[in-house]
Design an enzyme around this catalytic site. Sequence first.
Site, PDB file in Angstrom:
ATOM      1  N   SER A 207      -2.079  -3.502  10.710  1.00 21.61           N
ATOM      2  CA  SER A 207      -2.378  -3.449  11.922  1.00 21.61           C
ATOM      3  C   SER A 207      -3.785  -2.118  12.156  1.00 21.61           C
ATOM      4  CB  SER A 207      -1.287  -3.206  13.072  1.00 21.61           C
ATOM      5  OG  SER A 207      -2.015  -2.469  14.712  1.00 21.61           O
TER       6      SER A 207
ATOM      7  N   TYR B 199       6.048   3.221  14.387  1.00 22.34           N
ATOM      8  CA  TYR B 199       4.789   1.662  14.520  1.00 22.34           C
ATOM      9  C   TYR B 199       3.303   1.425  13.605  1.00 22.34           C
ATOM     10  CZ  TYR B 199       2.861  -3.623  14.834  1.00 22.34           C
ATOM     11  OH  TYR B 199       2.555  -4.789  14.413  1.00 22.34           O
TER      12      TYR B 199
ATOM     13  N   LYS C 214       2.082   1.205   9.583  1.00 22.58           N
ATOM     14  CA  LYS C 214       1.283   0.727   9.268  1.00 22.58           C
ATOM     15  C   LYS C 214       0.150   1.532   9.083  1.00 22.58           C
ATOM     16  CE  LYS C 214       2.287  -3.598  11.277  1.00 22.58           C
ATOM     17  NZ  LYS C 214       3.237  -4.753  10.117  1.00 22.58           N
TER      18      LYS C 214
END
Length: 254
Positions: free
Chosen positions: A146, A159, A163
Amino acid sequence: MAGRLEGKVAIITGGSRGIGKAMGRAMALEGARVVLASRKLEGVKAAAREIAEGAPGEVFARACHVGDAAQCHDLVAWASDHVGIVDVLVNNAGTNPFFGPMLQITEEAFDKTIDVNLKSAWRLSVAVAQRLVAAGKPGSIISTASILGMRAAPFQGVYGMTKAGLISMTQTLAAELGGARIRVNAIAPGLIDTRLAGMIVKNPALTKTVTDRAAIKRVGQPEEVAGIAVFLASDESSYITGHTFPVDGGFVAM
């Protein structure tokens, strides 16, 4: 005319919807035999049936909770035994159970995010790479990272950490596996219209903060990520490894 992925076997996790499903369709259309995996068998079976109706490549559905080590190893073993040695692995499964400041995330949410987004990709990559090395075959490992792994990720901090970890893992595995002709790359989507990004996509104010900055001032679609996955899975990218490719409408360039 043979497709670009004719003769290849691909596993795609998180394959029941969104980016994973779009990748599965794109690879099956190019002739790959695709194993779609997701936690819930009913959903991934429906996705496999839908894709198989219009694609030349066979599509298989398997239940796999990627946060469970045994299920990850079982997925790769089943695919290898029943479909063929896995040429392409797409680590696409992901979760984001907490939206808020990092100071407020619980250990349970932290651990779940690490297990699903990062540890599963390591487990599956090792399992696939070991089989490829033993068979003396080349292969391609692709992880869905991401742009939040490339920048600060306010309110999505853990999160973003997972990534960033995927990007680091991609670089190291590429260095270690290049001699075995196994290429390892990552794709870094920006804001894509998926259920995982629903909290942002369904909020006009939050969406605007992203699209105002991006060069292409709109939300992306899952199909717009699938094309580069096909390229990285194919022999067209035979001299590309260790890279992360943003698919973000120009967000990180601005």
